[in-house]
Design a protein around this motif. Structure first.
Motif, PDB file in Angstrom:
ATOM      1  N   PRO A   1     -12.861  27.393 -30.681  1.00  0.00           N
ATOM      2  CA  PRO A   1     -11.629  26.888 -31.369  1.00  0.00           C
ATOM      3  C   PRO A   1     -11.858  25.648 -31.789  1.00  0.00           C
ATOM      4  CG  PRO A   1     -11.263  26.666 -28.863  1.00  0.00           C
ATOM      5  CD  PRO A   1     -12.796  27.403 -29.189  1.00  0.00           C
ATOM      6  N   GLN A   2     -11.095  25.507 -32.992  1.00  0.00           N
ATOM      7  CA  GLN A   2     -11.151  23.970 -33.708  1.00  0.00           C
ATOM      8  C   GLN A   2     -10.100  23.297 -33.443  1.00  0.00           C
ATOM      9  OE1 GLN A   2     -14.028  22.891 -35.807  1.00  0.00           O
ATOM     10  NE2 GLN A   2     -14.881  24.691 -34.743  1.00  0.00           N
ATOM     11  N   ALA A   3     -10.034  22.079 -33.059  1.00  0.00           N
ATOM     12  CA  ALA A   3      -9.020  21.086 -33.059  1.00  0.00           C
ATOM     13  C   ALA A   3      -8.512  20.680 -34.409  1.00  0.00           C
ATOM     14  CB  ALA A   3      -9.329  19.936 -32.223  1.00  0.00           C
TER      15      ALA A   3
ATOM     16  N   ILE B   1       3.635  13.139 -33.003  1.00  0.00           N
ATOM     17  CA  ILE B   1       4.463  13.620 -31.986  1.00  0.00           C
ATOM     18  C   ILE B   1       6.038  12.807 -31.950  1.00  0.00           C
ATOM     19  CG2 ILE B   1       4.806  13.934 -29.416  1.00  0.00           C
ATOM     20  CD1 ILE B   1       1.855  13.706 -29.283  1.00  0.00           C
TER      21      ILE B   1
ATOM     22  N   PHE C   1      -1.363  11.159 -32.896  1.00  0.00           N
ATOM     23  CA  PHE C   1      -2.324  11.504 -32.203  1.00  0.00           C
ATOM     24  C   PHE C   1      -3.391  12.276 -33.027  1.00  0.00           C
ATOM     25  CE2 PHE C   1      -4.984  14.742 -29.904  1.00  0.00           C
ATOM     26  CZ  PHE C   1      -5.342  14.082 -28.772  1.00  0.00           C
TER      27      PHE C   1
ATOM     28  N   ILE D   1     -14.396  12.769 -26.058  1.00  0.00           N
ATOM     29  CA  ILE D   1     -13.638  13.188 -25.334  1.00  0.00           C
ATOM     30  C   ILE D   1     -13.520  14.864 -26.069  1.00  0.00           C
ATOM     31  CG2 ILE D   1     -11.167  13.470 -24.507  1.00  0.00           C
ATOM     32  CD1 ILE D   1     -11.582  10.530 -24.795  1.00  0.00           C
ATOM     33  N   THR D   2     -14.308  15.698 -26.025  1.00  0.00           N
ATOM     34  CA  THR D   2     -14.569  16.970 -26.723  1.00  0.00           C
ATOM     35  C   THR D   2     -13.938  18.060 -25.798  1.00  0.00           C
ATOM     36  OG1 THR D   2     -16.784  16.839 -26.029  1.00  0.00           O
ATOM     37  CG2 THR D   2     -16.315  16.502 -27.991  1.00  0.00           C
ATOM     38  N   ASP D   3     -13.896  17.847 -24.648  1.00  0.00           N
ATOM     39  CA  ASP D   3     -13.287  19.294 -23.717  1.00  0.00           C
ATOM     40  C   ASP D   3     -11.703  19.468 -23.803  1.00  0.00           C
ATOM     41  OD1 ASP D   3     -12.701  21.300 -21.783  1.00  0.00           O
ATOM     42  OD2 ASP D   3     -13.675  20.054 -20.230  1.00  0.00           O
TER      43      ASP D   3
ATOM     44  N   THR E   1      -9.297  18.716 -21.206  1.00  0.00           N
ATOM     45  CA  THR E   1      -8.970  17.306 -20.515  1.00  0.00           C
ATOM     46  C   THR E   1      -7.580  17.258 -20.691  1.00  0.00           C
ATOM     47  OG1 THR E   1     -11.182  16.627 -21.445  1.00  0.00           O
ATOM     48  CG2 THR E   1      -9.571  14.910 -20.941  1.00  0.00           C
ATOM     49  N   CYS E   2      -6.952  17.774 -21.861  1.00  0.00           N
ATOM     50  CA  CYS E   2      -5.359  17.539 -22.366  1.00  0.00           C
ATOM     51  C   CYS E   2      -4.886  18.988 -22.278  1.00  0.00           C
ATOM     52  CB  CYS E   2      -5.404  16.852 -23.528  1.00  0.00           C
ATOM     53  SG  CYS E   2      -6.216  15.331 -23.850  1.00  0.00           S
ATOM     54  N   HIS E   3      -5.299  19.965 -22.797  1.00  0.00           N
ATOM     55  CA  HIS E   3      -4.720  21.138 -22.674  1.00  0.00           C
ATOM     56  C   HIS E   3      -4.988  21.859 -21.512  1.00  0.00           C
ATOM     57  CE1 HIS E   3      -3.574  20.941 -26.940  1.00  0.00           C
ATOM     58  NE2 HIS E   3      -4.802  20.396 -27.217  1.00  0.00           N
TER      59      HIS E   3
ATOM     60  N   PRO F   1      -4.799  26.342 -28.189  1.00  0.00           N
ATOM     61  CA  PRO F   1      -3.930  25.820 -27.160  1.00  0.00           C
ATOM     62  C   PRO F   1      -2.478  25.649 -27.583  1.00  0.00           C
ATOM     63  CG  PRO F   1      -6.006  24.552 -27.620  1.00  0.00           C
ATOM     64  CD  PRO F   1      -5.697  25.450 -28.689  1.00  0.00           C
TER      65      PRO F   1
ATOM     66  N   LYS G   1       1.216  23.664 -27.749  1.00  0.00           N
ATOM     67  CA  LYS G   1       1.679  22.298 -27.614  1.00  0.00           C
ATOM     68  C   LYS G   1       2.299  22.083 -26.277  1.00  0.00           C
ATOM     69  CE  LYS G   1       3.083  21.773 -32.429  1.00  0.00           C
ATOM     70  NZ  LYS G   1       4.191  21.150 -33.312  1.00  0.00           N
TER      71      LYS G   1
ATOM     72  N   ASP H   1       4.898  20.513 -25.356  1.00  0.00           N
ATOM     73  CA  ASP H   1       6.253  20.446 -25.154  1.00  0.00           C
ATOM     74  C   ASP H   1       6.827  22.018 -25.186  1.00  0.00           C
ATOM     75  OD1 ASP H   1       6.241  21.231 -28.055  1.00  0.00           O
ATOM     76  OD2 ASP H   1       7.392  19.328 -28.634  1.00  0.00           O
TER      77      ASP H   1
HETATM   78  C1  HEC Z   1      -7.320  13.739 -25.672  1.00  0.00           C
HETATM   79  C2  HEC Z   1      -6.052  14.752 -25.729  1.00  0.00           C
HETATM   80  C3  HEC Z   1      -6.281  16.240 -26.290  1.00  0.00           C
HETATM   81  C4  HEC Z   1      -7.712  16.865 -26.344  1.00  0.00           C
HETATM   82  C5  HEC Z   1      -9.042  16.454 -25.572  1.00  0.00           C
HETATM   83  C6  HEC Z   1      -7.656  18.171 -27.239  1.00  0.00           C
HETATM   84  N1  HEC Z   1      -6.373  17.952 -27.691  1.00  0.00           N
HETATM   85 FE1  HEC Z   1      -5.521  19.460 -28.756  1.00  0.00          FE
HETATM   86  N2  HEC Z   1      -3.616  18.475 -28.849  1.00  0.00           N
HETATM   87  C7  HEC Z   1      -3.480  17.306 -28.037  1.00  0.00           C
HETATM   88  C8  HEC Z   1      -2.097  16.960 -28.404  1.00  0.00           C
HETATM   89  C9  HEC Z   1      -1.154  15.715 -27.690  1.00  0.00           C
HETATM   90  C10 HEC Z   1      -1.613  17.797 -29.249  1.00  0.00           C
HETATM   91  C11 HEC Z   1      -0.031  17.745 -29.800  1.00  0.00           C
HETATM   92  C12 HEC Z   1       0.917  18.603 -29.086  1.00  0.00           C
HETATM   93  C13 HEC Z   1       2.373  18.400 -29.447  1.00  0.00           C
HETATM   94  O1  HEC Z   1       2.307  18.158 -30.640  1.00  0.00           O
HETATM   95  O2  HEC Z   1       3.136  18.497 -28.659  1.00  0.00           O
HETATM   96  C14 HEC Z   1      -2.445  18.623 -29.559  1.00  0.00           C
HETATM   97  C15 HEC Z   1      -2.397  19.915 -30.552  1.00  0.00           C
HETATM   98  C16 HEC Z   1      -3.240  20.745 -30.599  1.00  0.00           C
HETATM   99  C17 HEC Z   1      -3.067  21.900 -31.365  1.00  0.00           C
HETATM  100  C18 HEC Z   1      -1.980  22.165 -32.389  1.00  0.00           C
HETATM  101  C19 HEC Z   1      -0.927  23.172 -31.662  1.00  0.00           C
HETATM  102  C20 HEC Z   1       0.133  23.584 -32.506  1.00  0.00           C
HETATM  103  O3  HEC Z   1       0.749  24.263 -32.120  1.00  0.00           O
HETATM  104  O4  HEC Z   1       0.611  22.816 -33.448  1.00  0.00           O
HETATM  105  C21 HEC Z   1      -4.283  22.806 -31.490  1.00  0.00           C
HETATM  106  C22 HEC Z   1      -4.442  23.788 -32.309  1.00  0.00           C
HETATM  107  C23 HEC Z   1      -5.187  21.717 -30.711  1.00  0.00           C
HETATM  108  N3  HEC Z   1      -4.611  20.712 -30.031  1.00  0.00           N
HETATM  109  C24 HEC Z   1      -6.327  22.450 -30.422  1.00  0.00           C
HETATM  110  C25 HEC Z   1      -7.419  21.572 -29.488  1.00  0.00           C
HETATM  111  C26 HEC Z   1      -8.830  21.999 -29.230  1.00  0.00           C
HETATM  112  C27 HEC Z   1      -9.396  23.193 -29.685  1.00  0.00           C
HETATM  113  C28 HEC Z   1      -9.509  20.952 -28.457  1.00  0.00           C
HETATM  114  C29 HEC Z   1     -10.782  21.193 -27.977  1.00  0.00           C
HETATM  115  C30 HEC Z   1     -11.886  21.252 -29.112  1.00  0.00           C
HETATM  116  C31 HEC Z   1      -8.225  19.938 -28.348  1.00  0.00           C
HETATM  117  N4  HEC Z   1      -7.211  20.274 -28.793  1.00  0.00           N
HETATM  118  C32 HEC Z   1      -8.574  18.931 -27.541  1.00  0.00           C
HETATM  119  C33 HEC Z   1      -4.259  16.669 -27.131  1.00  0.00           C
HETATM  120  C34 HEC Z   1      -5.616  16.814 -27.039  1.00  0.00           C
END
Ligand code: HEC
Ligand code: HEC
Ligand code: HEC
Ligand code: HEC
Length: 119
Positions: free
Chosen positions: A24-26, A33, A42, A52-54, A57-59, A68, A70, A72
């Motif tokens: 999955p891609q972040a 937020i 963020f 911080i790639t895992d 760690t947050c999700h 993942p 959100k 909330d």
């Molecule tokens: C340091 C904390 C952190 C890490 C590490 C992190 N995330 Fe997130 N991610 C967040 C936060 C905070 C949000 C925003 C949540 C919100 O708007 O309520 C978010 C939002 C997202 C969303 C958008 C969800 C939506 O419905 O809009 C996706 C997709 C996502 N992350 C994927 C990933 C993936 C894949 C990884 C690992 C490669 C990752 N994140 C790692 C904190 C993190």
């Protein structure tokens, strides 16, 4: 022979496509937020650059399938059963990590309110 080659190509193509799908891609862009106290920006990219790639760690409820959710979607304005309210979850997770890293003398994110909450 040609048929077998064609089939092999198709299978390899499918395997590559599935692998790409499984990782999955972040989001690359910064996320906003929204918050009464002042919106918090963020950046996945900046955290990934700080190793911080895992995702978990947050999700923390993410099982690695699909994308993942959100925070909330589960963490509401008020505590629900064992689920802490959004404010407490965010402060414990976000500010907590920044504080711990700072204490350890490492590169960290902001801990003062205004470092995250921008009006
Ligand atoms: C340091 C904390 C952190 C890490 C590490 C992190 N995330 Fe997130 N991610 C967040 C936060 C905070 C949000 C925003 C949540 C919100 O708007 O309520 C978010 C939002 C997202 C969303 C958008 C969800 C939506 O419905 O809009 C996706 C997709 C996502 N992350 C994927 C990933 C993936 C894949 C990884 C690992 C490669 C990752 N994140 C790692 C904190 C993190
Ligand atoms: C699918 C629902 C769900 C999602 C999505 C979710 N949480 Fe949680 N969270 C929970 C529940 C339920 C708890 C209560 C304790 C437990 O079951 O782990 C919790 C507890 C927590 C805690 C307290 C843990 C402790 O050690 O006290 C923090 C911090 C937290 N969540 C942060 C986050 C952050 C940040 C996000 C988004 C990146 C997020 N959560 C997304 C359901 C969720
Ligand atoms: C596991 C540790 C960790 C967690 C969890 C974490 N951060 Fe960070 N954060 C960092 C580190 C390390 C940096 C420093 C990155 C840099 O300076 O390049 C940072 C930087 C930041 C910055 C500053 C970025 C900039 O523009 O310079 C903000 C804002 C931020 N984090 C917000 C958050 C929010 C909001 C959350 C929770 C959803 C969160 N962080 C969760 C470690 C963490
Ligand atoms: C590391 C980033 C970070 C820092 C530092 C931080 N916050 Fe937050 N705060 C958040 C996030 C993320 C949320 C969740 C956004 C939301 O749902 O409103 C939040 C939520 C809140 C809320 C809840 C608002 C609402 O509508 O329920 C309040 C109030 C708040 N913060 C106050 C503060 C104060 C006061 C400080 C300084 C002592 C502070 N925050 C420091 C990230 C931070």
């Amino acid at each position: 022979m040609k048929k077998i080659l064609g089939l092999t190509v198709a299978v390899v193509f499918l395997a590559v496509a599935m692998l790409a799908f499984a990782a999955p891609q972040a989001p690359k862009e910064d996320l906003k937020i929204t918050c009464k106290k002042g919106d918090v920006t963020f950046s996945h990219a900046k955290h990934a650059a700080a190793s911080i790639t895992d995702c978990k760690t947050c999700h923390h409820k993410y099982n690695g399938e699909g994308t993942p959710k959100k925070c909330d979607e589960c963490h509401k304005e008020k505590k629900e059963g064992k689920t802490p309210k959004m404010k407490d979850a965010a402060h414990k997770k976000c500010r907590g990590c920044h504080r711990d890293l700072k204490k350890a003398g490492k590169k960290a994110g902001p801990t003062p309110c205004k470092g995250c909450h921008k009006k």
